[in-house]
Scaffold this motif. Structure first.
Motif, PDB file in Angstrom:
ATOM      1  N   UNK A  11      21.778  -1.782 -29.076  1.00 51.26           N
ATOM      2  CA  UNK A  11      21.576  -0.425 -29.578  1.00 51.26           C
ATOM      3  C   UNK A  11      20.659   0.351 -28.638  1.00 51.26           C
ATOM      4  N   UNK A  12      20.976   1.601 -28.456  1.00 52.68           N
ATOM      5  CA  UNK A  12      20.096   2.487 -27.699  1.00 52.68           C
ATOM      6  C   UNK A  12      19.898   3.756 -28.516  1.00 52.68           C
ATOM      7  N   UNK A  13      18.685   4.229 -28.522  1.00 54.86           N
ATOM      8  CA  UNK A  13      18.326   5.395 -29.318  1.00 54.86           C
ATOM      9  C   UNK A  13      18.559   6.649 -28.483  1.00 54.86           C
ATOM     10  N   UNK A  65      10.600   8.058 -25.876  1.00 52.20           N
ATOM     11  CA  UNK A  65      10.108   8.124 -24.496  1.00 52.20           C
ATOM     12  C   UNK A  65       9.077   7.051 -24.164  1.00 52.20           C
ATOM     13  N   UNK A  66       8.425   6.504 -25.171  1.00 56.21           N
ATOM     14  CA  UNK A  66       7.377   5.528 -24.923  1.00 56.21           C
ATOM     15  C   UNK A  66       7.927   4.129 -24.654  1.00 56.21           C
ATOM     16  N   UNK A  67       8.719   3.635 -25.593  1.00 59.52           N
ATOM     17  CA  UNK A  67       9.254   2.277 -25.491  1.00 59.52           C
ATOM     18  C   UNK A  67      10.718   2.293 -25.903  1.00 59.52           C
TER      19      UNK A  67
END
Length: 131
Positions: free
Chosen positions: A90-92, A105-107
């Motif tokens: 999965x990718x957000x 953007x952080x992790x």
């Protein structure tokens, strides 16, 4: 190798299950709906189960659920997954007028999953949903 694909009844999970089965792997597709998992598994020639039952005694877990469900699914199944290696596909992502942008953007989503489960986590095979 025994591979469990959580969310295995979705488009990505179904395609991956079919390919891994063709390669001779022992595949179980998991779903929140055991009937749906069993029906699709019969068509694919693999085993179908609930997500929790799918990870029992497996060598490798693929977390193939939508990004909106990845953290919740990881939390629910962390005790059952144990130290089993996990691949998060999965990718957000956010779809905007400017195109596809990262949803965080952080992790990465996989890094957050790694904080939940006790086994090693890798990230890969990300794709854009047809929707």
């Amino acid at each position: 190798m025994k591979i469990a694909i959580l969310g295995g009844t979705g488009s990505f999970g179904r395609a991956l299950a079919g390919r891994l089965y063709q390669l001779g792997e022992e595949v179980t597709i998991g779903s929140r709906d055991p009937n749906r998992a069993h029906e699709l598994a019969t068509v694919l020639g693999v085993r179908g189960a609930t997500n929790e039952d799918a990870v029992q005694g497996t060598d490798f877990v693929v977390l193939s659920v939508p990004s909106s469900a990845a953290l919740h699914t990881a939390r629910d199944l962390a005790p059952a997954i144990g130290d089993t290696p996990l691949l998060c596909v999965a990718s957000d992502l956010r779809f905007t007028a400017n195109g596809v942008e990262p949803g965080r953007y952080e992790r990465s989503l996989a890094e957050e999953v790694a904080e939940i489960v006790s086994g090693p986590v890798a990230s890969g095979y990300q794709s854009l949903a047809a929707a």
